[in-house]
Design a protein around this motif. Sequence first.
Motif, PDB file in Angstrom:
ATOM      1  N   VAL A  69       0.888  -1.071   0.151  1.00 53.51           N
ATOM      2  CA  VAL A  69       0.005  -0.065  -0.167  1.00 53.51           C
ATOM      3  C   VAL A  69       0.802   1.242  -0.116  1.00 53.51           C
ATOM      4  O   VAL A  69       0.644   2.263  -0.801  1.00 53.51           O
ATOM      5  N   ILE A  70       2.103   1.238   0.976  1.00 52.25           N
ATOM      6  CA  ILE A  70       2.686   2.468   0.832  1.00 52.25           C
ATOM      7  C   ILE A  70       3.359   2.630  -0.517  1.00 52.25           C
ATOM      8  O   ILE A  70       3.496   3.760  -0.624  1.00 52.25           O
ATOM      9  N   HIS A  87      -6.486   5.510  -6.213  1.00 49.27           N
ATOM     10  CA  HIS A  87      -5.672   4.483  -7.105  1.00 49.27           C
ATOM     11  C   HIS A  87      -4.951   3.384  -6.662  1.00 49.27           C
ATOM     12  O   HIS A  87      -4.802   2.152  -6.971  1.00 49.27           O
ATOM     13  N   ALA A  88      -4.268   3.832  -5.478  1.00 47.51           N
ATOM     14  CA  ALA A  88      -3.410   2.836  -4.669  1.00 47.51           C
ATOM     15  C   ALA A  88      -4.560   1.823  -4.057  1.00 47.51           C
ATOM     16  O   ALA A  88      -4.343   0.589  -4.097  1.00 47.51           O
ATOM     17  N   ALA A  89      -5.710   2.192  -3.436  1.00 44.15           N
ATOM     18  CA  ALA A  89      -6.495   0.888  -2.887  1.00 44.15           C
ATOM     19  C   ALA A  89      -6.915   0.314  -4.088  1.00 44.15           C
ATOM     20  O   ALA A  89      -7.044  -0.972  -3.860  1.00 44.15           O
ATOM     21  N   ALA A  90      -7.359   0.656  -5.074  1.00 38.55           N
ATOM     22  CA  ALA A  90      -7.760   0.028  -6.228  1.00 38.55           C
ATOM     23  C   ALA A  90      -6.681  -1.246  -6.716  1.00 38.55           C
ATOM     24  O   ALA A  90      -7.057  -2.262  -7.011  1.00 38.55           O
ATOM     25  N   THR A 134      -9.650  -1.016   1.216  1.00 41.66           N
ATOM     26  CA  THR A 134     -10.582   0.140   0.831  1.00 41.66           C
ATOM     27  C   THR A 134      -9.878   1.307   1.178  1.00 41.66           C
ATOM     28  O   THR A 134      -8.647   1.113   1.543  1.00 41.66           O
ATOM     29  N   VAL A 135     -10.310   2.432   0.815  1.00 46.22           N
ATOM     30  CA  VAL A 135      -9.436   3.816   0.869  1.00 46.22           C
ATOM     31  C   VAL A 135      -9.355   3.889   2.483  1.00 46.22           C
ATOM     32  O   VAL A 135      -8.292   4.345   2.837  1.00 46.22           O
ATOM     33  N   ALA A 136     -10.139   3.682   3.377  1.00 49.96           N
ATOM     34  CA  ALA A 136      -9.834   3.649   4.478  1.00 49.96           C
ATOM     35  C   ALA A 136      -8.836   2.898   5.169  1.00 49.96           C
ATOM     36  O   ALA A 136      -8.113   3.189   6.347  1.00 49.96           O
ATOM     37  N   VAL A 137      -8.628   1.804   4.749  1.00 50.80           N
ATOM     38  CA  VAL A 137      -7.541   0.763   5.094  1.00 50.80           C
ATOM     39  C   VAL A 137      -6.275   1.798   4.570  1.00 50.80           C
ATOM     40  O   VAL A 137      -5.299   1.532   5.200  1.00 50.80           O
ATOM     41  N   VAL A 138      -6.294   2.188   3.452  1.00 52.65           N
ATOM     42  CA  VAL A 138      -5.208   2.793   2.942  1.00 52.65           C
ATOM     43  C   VAL A 138      -4.656   4.280   3.762  1.00 52.65           C
ATOM     44  O   VAL A 138      -3.519   4.372   4.421  1.00 52.65           O
TER      45      VAL A 138
END
Length: 135
Positions: free
Chosen positions: A79-80, A91-94, A99-103
């Motif tokens: 993710v990082i 875009h990183a989440a996809a 999910t965006v919250a996890v990112v």
Amino acid sequence: MTQGRPLEQEVFIRPRPECVAQIADGYGPDAADERWFWCSPSILRKLAQEGRSILRSRAGQPSRSSYARSTTPEQDAAVIAAVARLGCVSHAAAEVGVTVAVVHRVLRENGTPAPRVDRSESGRRAYETRRRRAA
């Protein structure tokens, strides 16, 4: 007594988080509620949680999280890396499949700030999308 301060401010002080944690853990949350009756129970719970964290760090123990991890350390690293490479949280989440919250959680825990959104570029893309849909 200090000059200019009301008696309530001298007597009813905010308790130290460590003390609240020790009382709540040793004698129960009701004892903390009785001891610091002028504080709301929700504030006392937050103080106890903060105090436990302080006491754990003083003892050299690792911090504990109250939730089950949904990602592995390898996914966190991916993710990082994806956020650094793409410069966009969504875009990183996809790409990684979270999910965006996890990112955002991974970035916050890592101490990495989330990339800033270029509002002018976002506005141009929204305008182009609206124009294409209208046509």
